[in-house]
Scaffold this motif. Structure first.
Motif, mmCIF file in Angstrom:
data_model
loop_
_atom_site.group_PDB
_atom_site.id
_atom_site.type_symbol
_atom_site.label_atom_id
_atom_site.label_comp_id
_atom_site.label_asym_id
_atom_site.label_seq_id
_atom_site.Cartn_x
_atom_site.Cartn_y
_atom_site.Cartn_z
ATOM 1 N N ASP A 45 0.827 -1.210 0.000
ATOM 2 C CA ASP A 45 0.000 0.000 0.000
ATOM 3 C C ASP A 45 0.859 1.258 0.000
ATOM 4 O O ASP A 45 0.411 2.328 -0.410
ATOM 5 N N LEU A 46 2.080 1.149 0.481
ATOM 6 C CA LEU A 46 3.079 2.201 0.450
ATOM 7 C C LEU A 46 2.598 3.519 1.072
ATOM 8 O O LEU A 46 2.665 4.574 0.429
ATOM 9 N N PRO A 47 2.133 3.504 2.306
ATOM 10 C CA PRO A 47 1.848 4.781 2.963
ATOM 11 C C PRO A 47 3.151 5.543 3.186
ATOM 12 O O PRO A 47 4.139 4.973 3.655
ATOM 13 N N ILE A 48 3.183 6.800 2.837
ATOM 14 C CA ILE A 48 4.404 7.604 2.975
ATOM 15 C C ILE A 48 4.325 8.339 4.309
ATOM 16 O O ILE A 48 3.598 9.328 4.441
ATOM 17 N N GLU A 49 5.052 7.853 5.282
ATOM 18 C CA GLU A 49 4.925 8.366 6.644
ATOM 19 C C GLU A 49 5.987 9.417 6.988
ATOM 20 O O GLU A 49 5.675 10.447 7.576
ATOM 21 N N THR A 50 7.219 9.149 6.620
ATOM 22 C CA THR A 50 8.308 10.113 6.827
ATOM 23 C C THR A 50 9.155 10.163 5.566
ATOM 24 O O THR A 50 9.464 9.126 4.978
#
Length: 600
Positions: free
Chosen positions: A355-360
Motif C-alpha cells: 500500500d506504500l503509505p508515505i509516513e516520513t
C-alpha cells in the motif's frame, strides 16, 4: 536566494569514513528499520542507518558506534526504509506549477529526485525560460535534475513556436550544474533521416558524457525504430503495449513505463517482466505528465509504484524501477537510488510495501515531510515580467474568427476529424460528413470545433478544425494556453461566440484555462507564468483545476482527465491527427492535410 551546491562525495568522504568507523558522531541515525536493499532485492530487518552531511555513512544491524550526544535518533522499528522515489521522465509545467510548488506538492508523496524536461517553457521563452526553470529547480530541498529540451519546435515545418532551440543552446546548457542530459528527442523522423540539427544536439550531449532522452511515438518496430536507436536516444516512454517494451530493452534502451494523469501505459507493458520474465533492471517507472489535482489528491511516484504492484509486479522490483534503475540510467548510481554508504540520504519510511503509505520523507539527510505535511521551505525564484507577459493575440477575437467556410453549392461536406482516445496520448484520424448552414460548416453530434489561436507573435492567426470524443453539449467553449508543445492557444467548443469569449478571457489574464457556457464563465485556472504555470500553492491550483473538471462534466464531458487530452491536441509528434498554427497535420505521414474533402 542563491543556489548552494550540495557537497560532493569527495568533499564529504573524510567525514563519511570517520562516522562509519566510529571516530565521529552522525548527524542522524535511523534505528531498527527494515532495510529495503534495491541492489540485492532484499528486505533486511532490524537495521540502522547513520547519516552525516546529508549522506549515508553506515548501514548495519547496529549503529551505536555512530551515535553521539548531538545525534538525532529516528525510530523506524516496524517500518520499511525505502530509497527516495525517482521520477525518470516528467514535465513540471504539466502540473501547472512552478518547480518550487511542484516540489512542495510531491515531497509528501516520497519523491526525492526528478528528471524534468522543461520543453514546454522552451517553446514559449526559449533558452531563457529553460534557465529560469533550471535555476528554481536547483533551489529546492530535493533533487531536480534538468534535461535540456531538444525539440522546439517538436516538428520543424509543421508548427511555429515562440522560440527555437538550437544545437548551440544545447551545448551551452550541458555546462550548467544540474543538467543531466538531453530531453526527449521527439523529432524521431528527423533522427531517422539523419537531420543535421538533431544529430548535432545529440552529439553535443554525448560529448558531455550525458544521457539522450528518447520519444519514439510510432508503432513501427522495424528498420525505422532501429535507425532511431542507432541515433543515440537511450530510453523511451512512448510505448503503449508489451511488444513496445520488449523491443526497446532488446535494442539496449531503457523502457520507461508511465502512469500520469491521463496516460495509463504501465499495465499493458509490465507483463514483459511479470509474465515474459525479462530482466527488470532495464525497466523504469515515470509519470510524464501529472496535473495538480492528481498530485494533491492521488500522489506522484508512490501512485505509480502502487499501480505497478497492483498490476502483478513484485513490490521490490517495482521499487527498483522507481529508484536504482533510474539512478543507474542517468549515471547517478553513486549519488541516489539506494540506501547505501556515500549516497545522498534520501529515505522514505513506510509501514507497508504494497500500500506504500508515505509516513516520513528524508531528503539529503533532513526530514522534509511527516505524515503528508511538508516540513521544509521550497524557495521561489523571482520570475521576471517577461515570463508573465506571453499571450499576444494581435486583435480581439470575434465569432467570425472561428468560421469554417463551406465549398460553394454544397449541402454537406466530409471533414477530417481529430478523434480523442481516453487515457491515451495518440488520437485517431476520423472522418465525418457534416452539415452546412448559411455557407458555414457546422459540427454535429459528438463533433465540435477546435481552433488553434496563435499567441506568441500577435499574428492574429486562427486555424479551425473539428474534434470528436469530448461529448460536449449546449453552447460552450473551453480555451487553454497550455497546448503541447508549441503552446499557442487551443479552443474547443460547440459555439463560436463562446469560443471568442474564452479566447479573449485568456488574453486578458495572461494565460490559463477557462470554460464558458451561455456567456457565463464556469471555471478559470490562472497560469500567469508563460501561460503554463502558477506560483500559487498546489492545493489552490488543484482546487481551481477540480472546478474546471466539474465544469467540463457540466458541459457533457465525462472522459478521465479530459483536460490532458485537450492540452495535447496540438502535439504534432504523436499520431494520428493534430492541429497546429500551420494547419491540420497527419502525424502518420508528417504532412499537412486539408480539413475538408469532397463527398464521393
Amino acid at each position: 536566494m542563491e543556489y548552494t551546491p550540495f557537497p560532493s562525495w569527495p568533499d564529504t568522504a573524510p567525514r563519511l569514513i570517520a562516522v562509519a568507523a566510529g571516530r565521529e558522531a552522525a548527524d542522524t541515525v535511523i534505528r531498527g528499520g527494515i532495510w529495503v536493499n534495491v541492489h540485492s532485492r532484499e528486505t533486511l530487518p532490524d537495521h540502522d542507518v547513520a547519516i552525516i552531511a546529508g549522506r549515508v555513512a553506515f548501514v548495519g544491524p547496529d549503529a551505536s558506534h555512530c551515535i553521539g550526544s548531538e545525534t538525532r535518533i529516528i525510530d523506524a522499528r516496524g517500518r520499511y526504509m525505502i530509497p527516495g522515489l525517482c521520477d525518470a521522465h516528467m514535465h513540471i509545467e504539466s502540473g501547472m506549477l512552478t518547480p518550487a510548488e511542484f516540489a512542495r506538492a510531491v515531497i509528501p508523496h516520497g519523491t526525492t529526485s526528478m528528471f524534468t524536461d522543461p520543453h514546454e517553457i522552451a517553446n514559449v521563452l526559449g533558452l531563457e525560460g529553460v534557465r529560469l526553470m533550471h535555476d528554481e529547480a536547483l533551489m529546492q530541498p530535493v533533487n531536480i535534475f534538468t534535461q535540456m529540451p531538444s525539440c522546439a519546435p517538436s516538428a520543424p515545418g509543421l508548427e511555429t513556436t515562440g522560440y527555437e532551440i538550437t544545437p548551440e543552446d544545447v551545448a551551452e546548457a550541458m555546462s550548467w550544474p544540474g543538467v543531466i542530459g538531453l530531453g526527449e528527442m521527439m523529432n524521431f523522423p528527423g533522427v531517422i533521416n539523419g537531420d543535421p540539427k538533431m544529430l548535432a544536439e545529440i552529439a553535443a550531449t554525448q560529448r558531455a558524457g550525458k544521457t539522450v532522452g528518447g520519444h519514439y511515438a510510432s508503432p513501427d518496430l522495424g528498420s525505422d525504430f532501429s535507425a532511431y536507436v542507432a541515433g543515440g536516444p537511450a530510453d523511451d516512454h512512448e510505448g503503449t503495449c508489451e511488444a513496445d517494451a520488449i523491443a526497446r530493452v532488446r535494442q539496449g534502451m531503457r523502457s520507461m513505463m508511465r502512469l500520469g494523469s491521463a496516460w495509463y501505459d504501465v499495465k499493458s507493458q509490465i507483463t514483459a517482466v511479470t509474465e515474459k520474465g525479462l530482466d527488470p533492471r532495464n525497466f523504469i517507472l515515470c509519470t510524464d505528465d501529472c496535473h495538480s489535482g492528481t498530485l494533491v489528491n492521488d500522489g506522484h511516484m508512490n501512485r505509480v509504484v502502487r499501480h505497478a504492484i497492483a498490476c502483478g509486479c513484485d513490490p521490490l522490483v517495482a521499487l527498483q524501477m522507481a529508484t536504482i534503475n533510474t539512478a543507474t540510467h542517468f549515471g547517478l548510481e553513486r549519488e541516489i537510488g539506494s540506501i547505501t554508504p556515500g549516497r545522498r540520504a534520501d529515505i522514505v519510511l513506510s509501514s507497508d510495501l504494497t500500500d506504500l503509505p508515505i509516513e516520513t520523507v528524508i531528503a539529503r539527510g533532513r526530514v522534509v515531510a511527516e505524515n503528508g505535511e511538508v516540513a521544509v521551505d521550497c524557495p521561489h525564484l523571482n520570475w521576471p515580467a517577461k515570463a508573465r507577459d506571453t499571450v499576444h493575440l494581435g486583435h480581439e477575437l470575434t465569432s467570425t474568427d472561428f468560421e469554417i467556410a463551406a465549398p460553394t453549392g454544397a449541402n454537406r461536406v466530409r471533414a477530417n476529424v481529430i478523434g480523442v482516445v481516453e487515457n491515451q496520448a495518440p488520437t485517431q484520424a476520423l472522418q465525418a460528413d457534416l452539415p452546412i448552414v448559411e455557407g458555414l460548416v457546422e459540427g454535429e453530434g459528438d463533433v465540435c470545433q477546435i481552433a488553434l489561436v496563435e499567441r506568441h507573435r500577435a499574428t492574429g492567426g486562427v486555424v479551425n478544425a473539428f474534434v470528436s470524443g469530448f461529448g460536449y453539449r449546449g453552447r460552450m467553449a473551453m480555451a487553454s494556453t497550455v497546448a503541447h508543445d508549441s503552446h499557442h492557444m487551443i479552443v474547443v467548443g460547440t459555439d463560436r461566440d463562446q469560443m471568442a469569449l474564452a479566447a479573449n478571457r485568456l488574453a486578458e489574464i495572461g494565460g490559463g484555462i477557462t470554460i464558458f457556457r451561455d456567456g457565463e464563465e464556469l471555471a478559470l485556472v490562472e497560469l500567469p507564468i508563460a501561460g503554463l504555470m502558477s506560483d500559487s500553492p498546489a492545493t489552490e491550483v488543484a482546487t481551481r483545476a477540480e472546478q474546471m473538471v466539474k465544469a467540463m462534466q457540466v458541459c457533457g464531458c465525462h472522459l478521465n482527465n479530459a483536460y490532458m487530452q485537450h492540452s495535447l491536441l496540438a502535439l504534432v509528434v504523436i499520431p494520428e491527427l493534430r492541429i497546429s498554427d500551420l494547419g491540420l497535420v497527419d502525424v502518420r505521414t508528417f504532412k499537412k492535410i486539408d480539413l475538408l474533402e469532397p463527398l464521393s
